[in-house]
Design an enzyme around this catalytic site. Structure first.
Site, PDB file in Angstrom:
ATOM      1  N   ARG A 186      36.890 -80.921 -11.628  1.00 29.29           N
ATOM      2  CA  ARG A 186      37.810 -81.625 -12.537  1.00 29.29           C
ATOM      3  C   ARG A 186      37.005 -82.530 -13.472  1.00 29.29           C
ATOM      4  O   ARG A 186      37.384 -82.769 -14.616  1.00 29.29           O
ATOM      5  CB  ARG A 186      38.847 -82.443 -11.747  1.00 29.29           C
ATOM      6  CG  ARG A 186      39.715 -83.278 -12.644  1.00 29.29           C
ATOM      7  CD  ARG A 186      40.988 -83.872 -12.024  1.00 29.29           C
ATOM      8  NE  ARG A 186      41.032 -83.950 -10.611  1.00 29.29           N
ATOM      9  CZ  ARG A 186      40.512 -84.943  -9.865  1.00 29.29           C
ATOM     10  NH1 ARG A 186      39.877 -85.943 -10.448  1.00 29.29           N
ATOM     11  NH2 ARG A 186      40.611 -84.927  -8.560  1.00 29.29           N
ATOM     12  N   ASP A 220      45.829 -84.302 -36.398  1.00 32.01           N
ATOM     13  CA  ASP A 220      46.005 -82.999 -35.754  1.00 32.01           C
ATOM     14  C   ASP A 220      45.560 -81.944 -36.761  1.00 32.01           C
ATOM     15  O   ASP A 220      46.209 -81.721 -37.784  1.00 32.01           O
ATOM     16  CB  ASP A 220      47.473 -82.815 -35.340  1.00 32.01           C
ATOM     17  CG  ASP A 220      47.689 -81.529 -34.543  1.00 32.01           C
ATOM     18  OD1 ASP A 220      46.945 -80.560 -34.775  1.00 32.01           O
ATOM     19  OD2 ASP A 220      48.617 -81.500 -33.715  1.00 32.01           O
ATOM     20  N   LYS A 274      45.366 -71.895 -31.070  1.00 32.69           N
ATOM     21  CA  LYS A 274      45.605 -71.356 -32.409  1.00 32.69           C
ATOM     22  C   LYS A 274      44.304 -70.804 -33.005  1.00 32.69           C
ATOM     23  O   LYS A 274      43.704 -69.928 -32.427  1.00 32.69           O
ATOM     24  CB  LYS A 274      46.267 -72.448 -33.254  1.00 32.69           C
ATOM     25  CG  LYS A 274      47.453 -73.127 -32.543  1.00 32.69           C
ATOM     26  CD  LYS A 274      48.572 -72.168 -32.241  1.00 32.69           C
ATOM     27  CE  LYS A 274      49.658 -72.611 -31.290  1.00 32.69           C
ATOM     28  NZ  LYS A 274      49.839 -73.939 -30.847  1.00 32.69           N
TER      29      LYS A 274
HETATM   30  O1  P1T Z   1      51.018 -75.212 -27.647  1.00 29.74           O
HETATM   31  P1  P1T Z   1      49.928 -76.213 -27.378  1.00 29.74           P
HETATM   32  O2  P1T Z   1      48.593 -75.594 -27.189  1.00 29.74           O
HETATM   33  O3  P1T Z   1      50.299 -77.171 -26.286  1.00 29.74           O
HETATM   34  O4  P1T Z   1      49.744 -77.071 -28.724  1.00 29.74           O
HETATM   35  C1  P1T Z   1      50.708 -77.948 -29.226  1.00 29.74           C
HETATM   36  C2  P1T Z   1      50.569 -78.096 -30.711  1.00 29.74           C
HETATM   37  C3  P1T Z   1      49.954 -79.229 -31.222  1.00 29.74           C
HETATM   38  N1  P1T Z   1      49.793 -79.419 -32.549  1.00 29.74           N
HETATM   39  C4  P1T Z   1      50.216 -78.497 -33.437  1.00 29.74           C
HETATM   40  C5  P1T Z   1      50.040 -78.743 -34.903  1.00 29.74           C
HETATM   41  C6  P1T Z   1      50.826 -77.321 -33.000  1.00 29.74           C
HETATM   42  O5  P1T Z   1      51.221 -76.427 -33.907  1.00 29.74           O
HETATM   43  C7  P1T Z   1      51.020 -77.110 -31.594  1.00 29.74           C
HETATM   44  C8  P1T Z   1      51.690 -75.890 -31.068  1.00 29.74           C
HETATM   45  N2  P1T Z   1      52.419 -75.181 -32.025  1.00 29.74           N
HETATM   46  C9  P1T Z   1      53.132 -74.035 -31.803  1.00 29.74           C
HETATM   47  C10 P1T Z   1      53.244 -73.446 -30.602  1.00 29.74           C
HETATM   48  C11 P1T Z   1      53.778 -73.462 -33.003  1.00 29.74           C
HETATM   49  O6  P1T Z   1      54.205 -72.289 -32.985  1.00 29.74           O
HETATM   50  O7  P1T Z   1      53.880 -74.200 -33.988  1.00 29.74           O
END
Ligand code: P1T
Length: 386
Positions: A53, A177, A202
């Protein structure tokens, strides 16, 4: 490669930073250290690894890689983008205040309003594309300013350097972000931000086969705190996912270039199409954030939002595409199409969506790296059914 990677170009760092050949075997790919613990040499004597961890070589390699790509001091990998954001928000205590872009990913909105507000953290939701609105929202209790640029899915653009100046003048930190663009196209720390957050799910991973998140810190204080939070809260990225994200990042530059080229062609077609009311894309010269975006990013990315005029028109487009897939998420090699109001932003109440201009007739496209002729033909045939 051998030696320091910090002065090398972006693609070279993407492939090599944090990833010297394996010292035991020379393996060029960092091994997946799929272990929970490490044998200690004797009591109180170990090799820098005690429990997975806290330390894992595969995760560390990814963390160093992402930190170098964003130009930061430290990287921290988490089990999801939301786990990264949740860990980040431990910087804020009860009674403190956060200024946040009024349009952010729906999950971020849900976490802030439905969980953190229960712990007496206060939020001001502002149009962060207006620096005067950010400045007006600052209070003596403001600890963080949290922005997305471009925002998901309305594509508002915020001035990173201007926002950083306001945050710092009030003793607050700026967090960006950077999920929509990736460090290949935008590096917020170079414009004065203090931290960057990513959903590595992403563009960084890029192949729609891993969920993860990352934070990069510019300052020692947050770097130390976040390492402590990873150890104490434990929302860390697994070794296998760390490996997958690292593998994805090796091709980030070439993928982003193709993503952008495809997006430019898709945008040109859609902007001229009679069935499309409006295209929201920072690369269009009439986008209100076009000039600010050009100053702080080296490209416009491949996220495109359409205003179709009516819900029925949006639904007809979404239901009739064949090459594009109707799905949440973005940034993978395959093109995805979605309906933000009922999918990614369903947890944002309808009256708030109205305020942001996030309408029921909006469609969001993550333009992938397929043959662009196939994407154009698919969109043409689906639009013909609208
Ligand atoms: O899904 P996750 O890995 O937990 O990420 C969250 C997140 C954070 N910031 C942005 C700008 C994001 O677009 C996302 C996740 N977004 C999607 C799943 C979407 O389809 O927009």
């Amino acid at each position: 490669m051998k030696g320091d990677t910090r002065q090398l170009g972006f693609s070279t760092r993407a492939i090599h930073a944090g990833q010297p050949p394996d010292p035991r075997t020379g393996a060029v790919a960092v091994p997946i250290y799929q272990t929970s613990t490490y044998v200690q040499l004797s009591l109180g004597e170990h090799q820098g690894y005690e429990y997975a961890r806290v330390q894992n070589p595969t995760r560390e390699a990814l963390e160093q890689n992402v930190a170098q790509l964003e130009g930061g001091l430290s990287g921290h990998a988490f089990a999801s983008g939301m786990a990264a954001i949740a860990s980040l928000m431990t910087l804020v205590k009860a009674g403190e205040h956060v200024v946040v872009s009024r349009n952010v990913y729906g999950g971020t909105y849900r976490y802030f309003t439905q969980i953190l507000e229960r712990y007496q953290v206060a939020f001001s939701w502002v149009d962060s594309s207006r620096l005067d609105a950010v400045a007006a929202a600052m209070t003596p209790a403001t600890r963080l300013v949290f922005i997305e640029t471009p925002t998901n899915p309305v594509m508002d653009i915020s001035d990173i350097a201007g926002t950083a100046e306001i945050a710092h003048a009030h003793g607050a930190l700026l967090v960006v972000d950077n999920t929509f663009l990736s460090p290949y196209l935008q590096r917020p720390l170079e414009h004065g931000a203090d931290m960057v957050v990513h959903s590595t799910t992403k563009f960084l991973n890029g192949h729609s086969d891993s969920v993860g998140g990352a934070l990069v810190c510019a300052r020692q204080e947050e770097a130390e705190w976040l390492a402590f939070v990873q150890k104490s809260m434990g929302a860390i990225l697994s070794p296998l996912d760390s490996f997958l994200v690292m593998r994805g990042i090796k091709t980030l530059a070439v993928r982003m270039e193709r993503h952008e080229r495809n997006a430019a062609a898709v945008v040109a077609m859609l902007a001229a199409h009679p069935k499309v009311r409006r295209v929201l894309y920072p690369g269009l010269p009439d986008h209100p954030g076009h000039e600010v975006h050009r100053r702080q990013a080296s490209g416009f990315g491949s996220m495109v939002t359409l205003e179709m005029g009516t819900y029925a028109a949006a639904k007809a487009l979404l239901d009739n595409v064949k090459v594009l897939s109707l799905a949440e998420s973005l940034g993978g090699v395959e093109s995805l199409i979605s309906h933000p109001a009922t999918m990614t932003h369903a947890s944002v109440p309808a009256e708030r969506r109205d305020l942001l201009g996030l309408t029921d007739s909006m469609v969001r496209i993550s333009v992938g790296i397929e043959d662009v002729e196939d994407l154009l033909a698919d969109l043409e045939q689906a639009l013909a059914k609208v």
